[in-house]
Design a protein around this motif. Structure first.
Motif, PDB file in Angstrom:
ATOM      1  N   ARG A  92       0.848  -1.214   0.000  1.00 47.29           N
ATOM      2  CA  ARG A  92       0.000   0.000   0.000  1.00 47.29           C
ATOM      3  C   ARG A  92       0.876   1.254   0.000  1.00 47.29           C
ATOM      4  O   ARG A  92       0.537   2.277  -0.592  1.00 47.29           O
ATOM      5  CB  ARG A  92      -0.902   0.016   1.243  1.00 47.29           C
ATOM      6  CG  ARG A  92      -1.890  -1.144   1.328  1.00 47.29           C
ATOM      7  CD  ARG A  92      -2.626  -1.153   2.663  1.00 47.29           C
ATOM      8  NE  ARG A  92      -1.705  -1.294   3.802  1.00 47.29           N
ATOM      9  CZ  ARG A  92      -2.067  -1.192   5.081  1.00 47.29           C
ATOM     10  NH1 ARG A  92      -3.324  -0.918   5.400  1.00 47.29           N
ATOM     11  NH2 ARG A  92      -1.179  -1.345   6.053  1.00 47.29           N
ATOM     12  N   ILE A  93       2.028   1.161   0.683  1.00 44.10           N
ATOM     13  CA  ILE A  93       2.933   2.317   0.759  1.00 44.10           C
ATOM     14  C   ILE A  93       3.638   2.520  -0.579  1.00 44.10           C
ATOM     15  O   ILE A  93       3.792   3.657  -1.054  1.00 44.10           O
ATOM     16  CB  ILE A  93       3.941   2.123   1.914  1.00 44.10           C
ATOM     17  CG1 ILE A  93       3.186   2.082   3.253  1.00 44.10           C
ATOM     18  CG2 ILE A  93       5.005   3.217   1.897  1.00 44.10           C
ATOM     19  CD1 ILE A  93       4.070   1.793   4.455  1.00 44.10           C
ATOM     20  N   GLU A  94       4.037   1.425  -1.212  1.00 44.44           N
ATOM     21  CA  GLU A  94       4.648   1.522  -2.545  1.00 44.44           C
ATOM     22  C   GLU A  94       3.683   2.209  -3.507  1.00 44.44           C
ATOM     23  O   GLU A  94       4.073   3.095  -4.281  1.00 44.44           O
ATOM     24  CB  GLU A  94       4.990   0.106  -3.043  1.00 44.44           C
ATOM     25  CG  GLU A  94       5.491   0.074  -4.475  1.00 44.44           C
ATOM     26  CD  GLU A  94       5.910  -1.328  -4.919  1.00 44.44           C
ATOM     27  OE1 GLU A  94       5.982  -2.242  -4.076  1.00 44.44           O
ATOM     28  OE2 GLU A  94       6.172  -1.478  -6.124  1.00 44.44           O
ATOM     29  N   ARG A  95       2.410   1.809  -3.444  1.00 39.28           N
ATOM     30  CA  ARG A  95       1.409   2.390  -4.341  1.00 39.28           C
ATOM     31  C   ARG A  95       1.277   3.905  -4.106  1.00 39.28           C
ATOM     32  O   ARG A  95       1.239   4.693  -5.055  1.00 39.28           O
ATOM     33  CB  ARG A  95       0.065   1.689  -4.109  1.00 39.28           C
ATOM     34  CG  ARG A  95      -1.026   2.134  -5.056  1.00 39.28           C
ATOM     35  CD  ARG A  95      -2.314   1.346  -4.781  1.00 39.28           C
ATOM     36  NE  ARG A  95      -3.394   1.779  -5.667  1.00 39.28           N
ATOM     37  CZ  ARG A  95      -3.648   1.201  -6.844  1.00 39.28           C
ATOM     38  NH1 ARG A  95      -2.920   0.193  -7.266  1.00 39.28           N
ATOM     39  NH2 ARG A  95      -4.647   1.645  -7.598  1.00 39.28           N
ATOM     40  N   ILE A  96       1.219   4.321  -2.840  1.00 43.35           N
ATOM     41  CA  ILE A  96       1.100   5.755  -2.523  1.00 43.35           C
ATOM     42  C   ILE A  96       2.333   6.503  -3.036  1.00 43.35           C
ATOM     43  O   ILE A  96       2.213   7.548  -3.686  1.00 43.35           O
ATOM     44  CB  ILE A  96       0.930   5.956  -0.999  1.00 43.35           C
ATOM     45  CG1 ILE A  96      -0.469   5.491  -0.563  1.00 43.35           C
ATOM     46  CG2 ILE A  96       1.152   7.415  -0.611  1.00 43.35           C
ATOM     47  CD1 ILE A  96      -0.654   5.426   0.942  1.00 43.35           C
ATOM     48  N   ALA A  97       3.521   5.972  -2.756  1.00 44.71           N
ATOM     49  CA  ALA A  97       4.755   6.680  -3.145  1.00 44.71           C
ATOM     50  C   ALA A  97       4.797   6.913  -4.650  1.00 44.71           C
ATOM     51  O   ALA A  97       5.167   7.999  -5.120  1.00 44.71           O
ATOM     52  CB  ALA A  97       5.968   5.875  -2.694  1.00 44.71           C
ATOM     53  N   GLU A  98       4.370   5.903  -5.408  1.00 47.77           N
ATOM     54  CA  GLU A  98       4.498   6.013  -6.865  1.00 47.77           C
ATOM     55  C   GLU A  98       3.350   6.791  -7.497  1.00 47.77           C
ATOM     56  O   GLU A  98       3.311   6.967  -8.720  1.00 47.77           O
ATOM     57  CB  GLU A  98       4.687   4.611  -7.459  1.00 47.77           C
ATOM     58  CG  GLU A  98       5.998   3.992  -6.937  1.00 47.77           C
ATOM     59  CD  GLU A  98       6.492   2.761  -7.677  1.00 47.77           C
ATOM     60  OE1 GLU A  98       5.846   2.336  -8.653  1.00 47.77           O
ATOM     61  OE2 GLU A  98       7.551   2.240  -7.267  1.00 47.77           O
ATOM     62  N   LEU A  99       2.439   7.319  -6.671  1.00 53.23           N
ATOM     63  CA  LEU A  99       1.419   8.251  -7.167  1.00 53.23           C
ATOM     64  C   LEU A  99       1.948   9.690  -7.197  1.00 53.23           C
ATOM     65  O   LEU A  99       1.253  10.601  -7.635  1.00 53.23           O
ATOM     66  CB  LEU A  99       0.155   8.167  -6.302  1.00 53.23           C
ATOM     67  CG  LEU A  99      -0.712   6.918  -6.563  1.00 53.23           C
ATOM     68  CD1 LEU A  99      -1.705   6.692  -5.432  1.00 53.23           C
ATOM     69  CD2 LEU A  99      -1.446   7.054  -7.906  1.00 53.23           C
ATOM     70  N   PHE A 100       3.173   9.890  -6.730  1.00 50.40           N
ATOM     71  CA  PHE A 100       3.792  11.230  -6.762  1.00 50.40           C
ATOM     72  C   PHE A 100       4.779  11.322  -7.922  1.00 50.40           C
ATOM     73  O   PHE A 100       5.536  10.369  -8.166  1.00 50.40           O
ATOM     74  CB  PHE A 100       4.536  11.511  -5.450  1.00 50.40           C
ATOM     75  CG  PHE A 100       3.626  11.861  -4.317  1.00 50.40           C
ATOM     76  CD1 PHE A 100       3.363  13.190  -4.016  1.00 50.40           C
ATOM     77  CD2 PHE A 100       3.010  10.866  -3.576  1.00 50.40           C
ATOM     78  CE1 PHE A 100       2.504  13.521  -2.982  1.00 50.40           C
ATOM     79  CE2 PHE A 100       2.144  11.188  -2.541  1.00 50.40           C
ATOM     80  CZ  PHE A 100       1.895  12.510  -2.245  1.00 50.40           C
ATOM     81  N   PRO A 101       4.825  12.462  -8.604  1.00 46.44           N
ATOM     82  CA  PRO A 101       5.812  12.652  -9.672  1.00 46.44           C
ATOM     83  C   PRO A 101       7.162  13.079  -9.088  1.00 46.44           C
ATOM     84  O   PRO A 101       7.658  14.180  -9.338  1.00 46.44           O
ATOM     85  CB  PRO A 101       5.182  13.747 -10.539  1.00 46.44           C
ATOM     86  CG  PRO A 101       4.378  14.564  -9.572  1.00 46.44           C
ATOM     87  CD  PRO A 101       3.882  13.613  -8.516  1.00 46.44           C
TER      88      PRO A 101
END
Ligand SMILES: [Zn+2]
Length: 364
Positions: A198-207
């Motif tokens: 879930r944290i990986e997904r959040i991090a990769e939603l940022f440019p």
């Protein structure tokens, strides 16, 4: 209002995990002061402003933390945006203010709890550390004392109050906004614990420019939440002390992406790690000054460097080169020292590394 809160907490009795929002009866700059937040008892479809009552200073007066709560008309996730743990890191504060200004609680599903300056002691002095004055004084890294101590020092008490009275029960996801410290630079960079998908997904939603798969830092807001099974990332929005529009805009865009992904708001996902071609590393190493002296940094943020490449040198007071520093590994320049005057242990160059060791797959 205080009587009402008391009555509500009595009515709920011992079954209530989180009593109620407690209004002290005071106002600061026209805004009601609370000593405890429970988003469940706020009116939905509205944005609420509070001053959260933190610890006390040496003459017994409170530090107040500005809090904005956008409580959606519909149910949904509870997202905490925190900023200002370090007082010289202002881009995150501005990004959080802008996210909140762009939210319409009537169209929101879930609740956003935004802290626009958690550490007034440091922000007011444009300084990383919380200054205390007992026994001649000391300074404390406020982002290393969570979840705090009820009977600790001022920063420990402040962290305890935020953890127990502001955040407990009001949080499913956390974005903690920072920048690099005074005297050093970062690109848009994220610390994220990739052991939790879930944290990986959040991090990769940022440019972002760079992400580090990271096992965390004890006592930080991020890691304390992660240890409590609540997904959290530390966002580093560039350099300290001054607003950087590009960093702030990317912080806002990524935060909105997270809210779209969590179905809290309607909209399209904007730029992400994929479109920004973010460099993701799993390890880092810092080249530190081994002695005092003026430093010339020979690389720039984002440069790819090779092992043994000279990345910095130090000069004596006559301008003679007295020390050269080589990269200890191949990597991408994550941070550079910006203050030319460097004491022993000061950061000269930090590299983000892709370490092939299997033990580092999720971050070293
Ligand atoms: Zn910070």
């Amino acid at each position: 209002m205080r009587k009402l809160a008391f009555a509500v907490s009595l009515a709920l009795g011992s079954v209530a995990a989180h009593a109620a929002t407690v209004y002290t009866g005071d106002k600061v700059q026209g805004v009601p002061v609370i000593s405890q937040l429970d988003i469940a008892d706020l009116a939905p479809g509205k944005t609420h402003r509070f001053m959260f009552q933190g610890t006390t200073d040496g003459i017994g007066q409170h530090f107040y933390v500005p809090v904005v709560v956008a409580k959606g008309a519909k149910a949904g996730p509870k997202l905490v945006l925190n900023s200002g743990n370090h007082g010289d890191e202002v881009n995150g504060i501005r990004a959080v203010q802008k996210v909140m200004a762009g939210l319409d609680a009537a169209k929101l599903s879930g609740t956003v709890v935004a802290v626009t300056g958690s550490n007034p002691n440091s922000i007011n002095r444009v300084t990383r550390e919380w200054a205390t004055y007992n026994d001649g004084g000391a300074s404390t890294n406020f982002n290393r004392v969570f979840p705090g101590k009820e009977k600790g020092t001022a920063p420990e008490q402040h962290a305890w109050l935020m953890w127990n009275k502001l955040w407990q029960g009001n949080v499913d996801y956390v974005l903690d906004f920072h920048t690099q410290s005074t005297g050093t630079d970062f690109p848009f960079f994220i610390y994220a614990d990739y052991r939790d998908p879930r944290i990986e997904r959040i991090a990769e939603l940022f440019p972002a420019d760079q992400i580090k798969k990271d096992p965390g830092e004890k006592g930080s807001t991020e890691t304390t939440f992660v240890d409590n099974k609540i997904p959290a990332v530390t966002l580093e929005l560039g350099s300290p002390r001054k607003y950087d529009k590009d960093m702030i805009d990317r912080g806002v865009e990524g935060t909105r992406n997270v809210m779209v992904d969590l179905k809290m708001i309607d909209g399209k996902i904007g730029r992400t790690a994929k479109t920004a071609k973010t460099f993701v590393g799993n390890d880092m190493t810092t080249v530190r000054a081994e002695q005092g002296g003026y430093a010339e940094i020979l690389v720039k943020l984002g440069d790819m460097v090779k092992k043994d490449q000279v990345v910095a040198r130090q000069l004596n007071v006559f301008g003679d080169t007295v020390k050269e520093y080589k990269a200890p590994a191949d990597g991408k320049v994550l941070s550079t020292g910006t203050d030319a005057v460097r004491e022993p242990r000061a950061t000269l160059v930090r590299l983000l590394i892709q370490n092939p060791d299997a033990q580092c797959a999720k971050g070293c």
